[in-house]
Enzyme design. Structure first.
Site, PDB file in Angstrom:
ATOM      1  N   HIS A  99       0.834  -1.204   0.000  1.00 25.13           N
ATOM      2  CA  HIS A  99       0.000   0.000   0.000  1.00 25.13           C
ATOM      3  C   HIS A  99       0.874   1.260   0.000  1.00 25.13           C
ATOM      4  CE1 HIS A  99      -3.429   2.345   2.231  1.00 25.13           C
ATOM      5  NE2 HIS A  99      -3.272   2.741   0.996  1.00 25.13           N
ATOM      6  N   GLU A 135      -4.441   7.150   6.959  1.00 23.08           N
ATOM      7  CA  GLU A 135      -5.511   6.514   6.186  1.00 23.08           C
ATOM      8  C   GLU A 135      -5.942   5.219   6.864  1.00 23.08           C
ATOM      9  OE1 GLU A 135      -6.325   4.252   1.931  1.00 23.08           O
ATOM     10  OE2 GLU A 135      -4.454   5.352   2.174  1.00 23.08           O
ATOM     11  N   GLU A 167       2.408   1.588  -3.337  1.00 24.98           N
ATOM     12  CA  GLU A 167       1.422   2.119  -4.306  1.00 24.98           C
ATOM     13  C   GLU A 167       1.392   3.650  -4.232  1.00 24.98           C
ATOM     14  OE1 GLU A 167      -2.689   3.717  -3.980  1.00 24.98           O
ATOM     15  OE2 GLU A 167      -2.781   1.692  -3.145  1.00 24.98           O
ATOM     16  N   HIS A 168       1.457   4.211  -3.010  1.00 20.45           N
ATOM     17  CA  HIS A 168       1.487   5.671  -2.860  1.00 20.45           C
ATOM     18  C   HIS A 168       2.813   6.250  -3.352  1.00 20.45           C
ATOM     19  CE1 HIS A 168      -2.005   6.832  -0.097  1.00 20.45           C
ATOM     20  NE2 HIS A 168      -2.177   5.544  -0.292  1.00 20.45           N
TER      21      HIS A 168
END
Length: 1026
Positions: free
Chosen positions: A102, A203, A105-106
Site C-alpha cells: 500500500h 488513512e 502504491e502511494h
C-alpha cells in the site's frame, strides 16, 4: 487507496455495461470488428497473440497476448466506447502487516525517472481530461487504472503510469511523507513532542475506525491463516512503523516486474499503438524473471474453528445493548474455476438476497439483529473463495441461537431447494446487467477480471457470461438437486468453517491510543540527542520540499485548446400522458427502458418532512396491490432492473433562496416487461400496504444501522451538509433529509418500542406525494420502442388518476418555471421561494468515536447562472491543486481535502480522514489568502480549467441523458453558456471573486467538524457541541 476485498467487485453482482453502441448503425468498421482480424500466433511489437474471441454479450472482442521477452500477460477488450481504459496490475503478496504494498502504491506515484517532479500523479489530474485516475491495493494485487476519452491524453497518461510503476524514484522523503515518519508535532519547534505522521498511517487509522471494515479484515486474516491473506496488505497502523525504506525498495524490485504484470486495455483506440508504446517505454528494458509470487492453496482444517475480537462501541447504535456481530465463514473452491465461481455466486444470492431468501427469513425477520454482518455472501477476491453469513447489531445472549439458526437453515435448504421463479429472477438480473450501459464499463471489467486473472485464471472465459448461464441451465435440468448438492458439499460437510464474533469494548479506543503511545515511546527511547536533532532537521527539509513550488514542465499536458468548444446536444421531446408532462429522450439503450417521475413535496405538512426518507425506503418494500412484500420483491426482481424512490432537493439555477423539493421515482426494465413494471408502480400508487408493523421495524432497523455505518466512510459529506445548513433554504432541507439530523432521527425511530404512530404517517405522506397533479415524468428508450413506452406510460397515468387532488402548498411563495423554456407557456416546475431567508453563521461539532476528523467550511456565494459561478469553479480547483492539497494532505497528513463549488451556490472546503481539526480551518483561511495574493500563473489557471472540464465532460450513460434538464431545468443552451464562461475565466476574474466572496469581511459561512473528543472546541463558546 486501500481496497477491502468486499468492495473490489462482488462477482457479477455489480457488473454494469456501457459505452455507446449504436444499435441502428448497420455498417461500420467498428473497433470490435477490427480486433477480430488478429490471428493467434501473430507477432506485434514484441507481443504474440494467443487468442481472439468475440464476446457478443458484452459487445466486445477480446484479444489475449503474451510479451515474448518477459512473459508479461496482456488482455485487450476492443469495444465501440470512446472512454478508453488502461490498467496494469502486479501480484503483490506481502508476508507482514507493515502495509508495504500500500505504501509502495502511494510512493511510486511520487516521481519517476522520466518525470522526477514530486507527485506527478496529482499533478496529472490537472494536466489531462481523465475520466478516472487512481490506484488500488487489494489483498494480493496492486492495480493502476486510468481512463480518458482523448487519444493524446491516453498516450500522456500511459507514459506517466508506465514510468511510475517500472522506474519510480522511491525517494526516502516520499516514503516519509506517504508511509510513516517520526516528526515533531510542530515541525518548526524542536521542543514539541515527537509523533507518528504519514498519509498511509492516517488513512489506515481511519480505515480501522470503521467497525465493519475491522471485522472484514479480522475475518479474512483468521480464515486464511497460512499465507499472505493472514496479514493486512493495507497496513496495520501499529505495524506500519516497522517498515524501512530499504524493505520498500526491495519489495518493488521483486514484485513490480513485467514477468509479474498483467496489462489490460479497453475501448476503441487501436491496440498496436498501445503495444508499441508499452514495449518502447518500458518492457524492452527488462528480461524474464521468475517472480515467485504464487499464492498456495490454504490447507483445509480438519475441524471448524471459533474466534472472538473487540471493537469500539457505536455511539449511533439504535440499541446500545445490541452491538455484537457474529458470522460463519466457509472456505469454497478455487476462483480460477469459472463455472464453479459463477454457480457459487448465484447460489449465494439465492441464499441471502432479498426477503424471499432463506437466510433473510431466518435471520433478519425475527429481528435478532439489525442487519446481516458486514461481510456476507460470496467473496471471490481471494485465491479460494469464501461464503459468509451472520448478523450485526445483536445481543450477546443470542449468539448460540444464531449459530443454531444458521445450521438449521442450511439443513432446510438441502431439504427444500429453491423455487424456480427465484432462479429465473436472478438470471433475469444478469441479463439486465449485461444490457445496462454504465459510463465506467472499462473500469468495471478491469476490476471484475482482476482476482481470477491474478491467480492465472482465464479472463476471457470470465467474460463469456452467457456460456456460464447456458451451462448452469443445462446442469440444473440434468440434476434438479444440483444446487442442494453444492450446499451439502460446501456448507454442511465443510470442516473449514470459522465462526467469528465481535463485541464492543468501552476501553477499545483508549487501548488503541495506549498501544500507539507505547510503540512511539519504544521508538523514542532508542534515540540519542543527535538522532532527535536529525529528525528535526529532516522534518524541516520535508516541510521545505512540500512548500517549494514544483517545476512540472517535464510532465506532458493537454492544452485548453484541446478541449471541445461546444457540447453535443441531447435532443428531447416534450409530451404528456393523461395530462402529466413527460420528457422523451431517444437513446441507444440496448433494449432497456428507463423511467423516472419527479413528485413534488410542496403540499406536505412540515411535521411529516423528516419521515420522507423512511417513506422512500418503505414504499417499495412493504407490499402493494395483491402482493405481500415477498411477492413484491420477487416481481421486482423478475420484471425490472430495480425500483427506487429517493428524496430530491434541487437548488434553483438563478436564485439562491429558491429550490424545488420532491421525491424521484426511478425504475428500468427490458422492453418486453414494460406493462409489468408500470403495473407495479400502479399498485404502489393505488394500494400500497402500510399495515405490517413488524415489517416496518425490520426496515427501520436496517436503515438506522446503514446510516450509522456510513458515517466513518462518508464523514466529509455529512460535515459539508451540516456546514451548509444555515446558508440557504435548500441547505436546511438537505440537512434534514440526508444529513446528521436524519441519522439522529432514524436512531430515535429505531429506539421506539411502538411504531404504530410511524406507520400511520406513511399513508398521509403517500397522499401528498403520489399525486398526478404534482408530477412530471421522463422516459429514455430506443427510437423503435418509444411510442410503445409512451402508450404504456399513458395507461399507467390513467390507472392512478384516482390519486389526483387539488391541494394547497404549505409555503406561501411558489414560483413557476416552464418545463420547456422555449415554449414560454405550458407545464411548469413549482419552486419554493423564501425571499426573507436570513443566512446565519454557525459552527457545529459532533464528537464521534473515530481517531480522525472530517472538517468542512461552507461559504454562500452565487447560483449556477450567475456571471461569477464559472470563476468560482475554476478557483476551487486551482486552490485545491496548488495550495490545499499540499497543506492538508502533504503537510497535514489527511487522506484528502480541498475546495469545491456546488450547484446550490455554496463554496465548500473539506478534509477527509484528517488527524487535525481546528488547524485545518486555518489551512482553509490561508488558501483564501493565497488566492487573494494572486501568486498564480496562467499555467495554473489552464490546469484548473482542464480539471474542471474533465468533470463537466465526463461521459453520460444513455440511461441518464437529458437528466440535467429534467431535474434542474438546465438546458443544453445554459450548459453551453456556462462552458463559454469557463473558457473566458482569467487572472483578473479569479482575483476578484476570491476577494469579493471569500474574504473575511464579505462572507457568510458555516463550519462543521465530525471527530474525536476535542478540548479546544469544548472550551470555545462559539461552537455548538452536539
Amino acid at each position: 487507496m486501500f481496497r477491502q476485498a468486499k468492495t473490489v467487485l462482488q462477482k457479477l453482482r455489480y457488473l454494469s455495461l456501457n459505452g455507446q453502441q449504436h444499435a441502428w448503425r448497420l455498417k461500420s468498421s467498428s473497433a470490435t470488428e477490427r480486433a477480430l482480424q488478429y490471428r493467434p500466433g501473430q507477432r506485434i511489437h514484441g507481443f504474440t497473440v494467443k487468442e481472439v474471441a468475440a464476446v457478443p454479450d458484452l459487445f466486445l472482442t477480446a484479444v489475449k497476448l503474451t510479451h515474448d521477452k518477459t512473459g508479461a500477460q496482456y488482455l485487450h477488450a476492443a469495444r465501440d466506447d470512446s472512454n478508453n481504459l488502461f490498467s496494469v496490475q502486479f501480484r503483490t503478496t506481502p508476508m507482514d502487516s507493515t502495509g508495504v504494498p500500500h505504501i509502495l502504491e502511494h510512493t511510486v506515484l511520487c516521481g519517476s525517472e522520466k518525470y522526477p517532479c514530486r507527485d506527478p500523479f496529482f499533478k496529472m489530474l490537472n494536466r489531462s481530461l481523465t475520466t478516472f485516475m487512481n490506484a488500488f491495493t487489494a489483498s494480493d494485487y496492486t492495480m493502476y487504472p486510468f481512463s480518458t476519452q482523448n487519444a493524446k491524453d491516453f498516450q500522456n497518461l500511459l507514459s506517466v503510469y508506465l514510468d511510475a510503476v517500472f522506474f519510480p524514484c522511491l525517494r526516502e522523503q516520499d516514503f516519509w511523507q506517504e508511509g510513516w515518519r517520526l516528526e515533531n508535532e510542530n515541525p518548526t519547534d524542536p521542543n514539541s513532542p515527537l509523533v507518528f505522521k504519514g498519509v498511509v498511517f492516517n488513512e489506515m487509522k481511519g480505515a480501522f475506525s470503521d467497525n465493519e471494515r475491522l471485522y472484514a479484515q479480522h475475518l479474512q486474516n483468521k480464515m486464511y491463516p497460512d499465507h499472505t491473506y493472514s496479514v493486512v496488505s493495507g497496513g496495520e497502523p501499529l505495524a506500519i512503523p516497522d517498515l524501512s525504506w530499504e524493505q520498500l525498495k526491495l519489495f518493488h524490485a521483486t514484485h513490480y516486474h513485467p514477468s509479474n504484470a498483467r496489462f489490460f486495455t479497453y475501448g476503441d483506440l487501436p491496440l498496436e499503438q498501445h503495444l508499441k508504446q508499452i514495449e518502447e517505454e518500458a518492457l524492452s528494458r527488462f528480461d524474464r524473471t521468475d517472480p515467485n509470487t504464487q499464492v498456495p492453496s490454504q490447507p483445509h482444517w480438519s475441524s471448524p474453528r471459533e474466534d472472538h475480537v473487540t471493537c469500539s462501541p457505536d455511539a449511533l447504535a439504535p440499541d446500545p445493548a445490541k452491538q455484537n456481530t457474529l458470522c460463519m465463514s466457509y472456505l469454497l473452491g478455487d476462483i480460477t474455476d469459472t463455472f464453479e465461481g459463477f454457480t457459487l455466486s448465484l447460489l449465494s444470492s439465492l441464499m441471502i438476497s432479498g426477503p424471499n431468501s432463506p437466510f433473510y427469513k431466518a435471520l433478519i425477520e425475527p429481528k435478532i439483529g439489525t442487519d446481516f454482518s458486514s461481510v456476507v455472501g460470496y467473496d471471490g477476491s481471494t485465491k479460494e473463495a469464501s461464503f459468509s453469513i451472520g448478523l450485526q447489531g445483536m445481543a450477546e445472549d443470542d449468539i448460540e441461537r444464531v449459530k443454531q439458526i444458521i445450521n438449521q437453515t442450511i439443513e432446510d435448504i438441502i431439504m427444500n431447494g429453491f423455487e424456480e421463479e427465484r432462479i429465473e429472477a436472478l438470471l433475469h438480473k444478469i441479463e439486465i446487467q449485461m444490457k445496462h450501459q454504465s459510463t465506467s464499463f472499462g473500469l468495471s471489467l478491469a476490476s471484475y477480471i482482476a482476482s481470477c486473472w491474478n491467480h492465472d485464471g482465464d479472463p476471457v472465459e470470465l467474460l463469456q457470461i452467457s456460456d456460464s448461464v447456458a451451462k448452469f441451465r443445462q446442469t440444473l435440468k440434468e440434476n434438479p438437486r444440483f444446487l442442494q448438492d453444492k450446499v451439502q458439499h460446501y456448507f454442511k460437510e465443510n470442516t473449514h468453517r470459522l465462526t467469528l464474533s465481535m463485541s464492543p469494548d468501552e476501553a477499545y479506543l483508549e487501548k488503541q491510543a495506549r498501544a500507539e503511545e507505547e510503540k512511539l515511546q519504544q521508538k523514542i527511547q532508542t534515540l540519542s540527542d543527535s538522532h532527535k536533532k536529525e529528525i528535526y532537521d529532516k522534518g524541516l527539509e520535508l516541510l521545505a520540499a512540500q512548500s517549494q513550488t514544483q517545476d512540472v514542465s517535464c510532465l506532458p499536458a493537454l492544452k485548453v485548446s484541446d478541449i471541445e468548444p461546444t457540447i453535443n446536444i441531447t435532443p428531447v421531446e416534450m409530451g404528456a400522458a393523461a395530462g402529466v408532462p413527460v420528457q422523451y429522450c431517444e437513446q441507444p439503450t440496448n433494449g432497456m427502458v428507463y423511467f423516472r417521475a419527479m413528485c413534488s413535496l410542496n403540499t406536505l405538512p412540515e411535521d411529516l418532512r423528516l419521515y420522507v426518507p423512511l417513506f422512500c425506503t418503505a414504499i417499495t418494500k412493504m407490499g402493494c396491490g395483491g402482493l405481500d412484500y415477498r411477492q413484491q420483491a420477487q416481481q421486482m426482481e423478475l420484471r425490472t432492473g430495480g425500483m427506487s424512490v429517493s428524496t430530491q432537493v434541487i437548488p434553483d439555477s438563478t436564485q439562491l433562496d429558491m429550490y424545488e423539493q420532491g421525491v424521484l421515482l426511478f425504475s428500468s426494465c427490458l422492453e418486453r416487461n414494460l406493462p409489468q413494471m408500470f403495473q407495479l408502480w400502479s399498485d404502489m400508487f393505488n394500494s400500497p400496504h402500510f399495515d405490517d408493523e413488524e415489517r416496518l421495524r425490520v426496515l427501520v432497523m436496517m436503515s438506522a444501522q446503514e446510516l450509522a455505518n456510513g458515517i466513518s466512510y462518508s464523514g466529509h459529506m455529512y460535515a459539508m451538509t451540516r456546514a451548509g445548513r444555515n446558508l440557504s433554504p435548500a441547505g436546511e432541507l438537505a440537512e434534514s433529509l440526508g444529513g446528521m439530523e436524519q441519522v439522529k432521527f432514524m436512531k430515535r425511530i429505531a429506539e421506539m418500542s411502538d411504531l404504530s404512530q410511524v406507520l400511520r404517517t406513511l399513508p398521509r405522506i403517500k397522499k401528498h406525494l403520489f399525486n398526478p397533479n404534482n408530477m412530471r415524468c421522463a422516459v429514455n428508450a430506443t427510437p423503435q420502442k418509444m411510442s410503445d413506452a409512451a402508450g404504456q406510460l399513458d395507461n399507467f397515468m390513467k390507472d392512478v388518476a384516482g390519486n389526483r387532488r387539488e391541494r394547497k402548498s404549505v409555503r406561501p411563495n411558489i414560483i413557476e418555471r416552464p418545463l420547456d423554456p422555449l415554449a414560454g407557456s405550458g407545464p411548469s416546475r413549482k419552486l419554493i421561494s423564501e425571499p426573507n431567508f436570513q443566512p446565519c453563521q454557525m459552527k457545529t461539532f459532533f464528537p464521534l468515536p473515530f481517531p480522525v476528523n472530517f472538517v468542512s467550511e461552507c461559504i454562500r456565494t452565487v447560483p449556477f447562472s450567475h456571471d461569477d459561478y464559472a470563476s468560482l469553479c475554476v478557483l476551487a480547483r486551482m486552490m485545491t491543486a496548488k495550495f490545499l492539497h499540499g497543506e492538508i494532505r502533504e503537510k497535514g497528513g489527511a487522506y484528502g481535502g480541498g475546495a469545491k463549488m456546488g450547484g446550490g451556490g455554496v463554496f465548500t472546503f473539506y478534509s477527509y480522514r484528517d488527524p487535525n481539526s481546528v488547524q485545518t480551518l486555518s489551512a482553509f483561511r490561508k488558501g483564501v489568502d493565497w488566492a487573494k495574493s494572486g501568486q498564480f500563473t496562467q499555467q495554473d489557471i489552464d490546469e484548473a480549467k482542464l480539471s474542471v472540464f474533465s468533470a463537466v465532460d465526463s461521459p453520460v450513460a444513455p440511461s441518464d441523458k437529458g437528466m440535467g434538464r429534467f431535474l434542474s431545468g438546465i438546458t443544453d443552451e445554459m450548459k453551453q453558456s456556462h462552458r463559454e464562461s469557463l473558457f473566458a475565466v482569467d487572472h483578473k476574474h479569479l482575483l476578484d471573486v476570491a476577494g469579493r466572496y471569500l474574504g473575511v469581511g464579505q462572507r457568510t459561512c458555516g463550519v462543521a467538524i465530525l471527530g474525536p473528543e476535542n478540548d479546544t472546541i469544548k472550551k470555545d463558546p462559539s461552537w455548538i457541541v452536539k
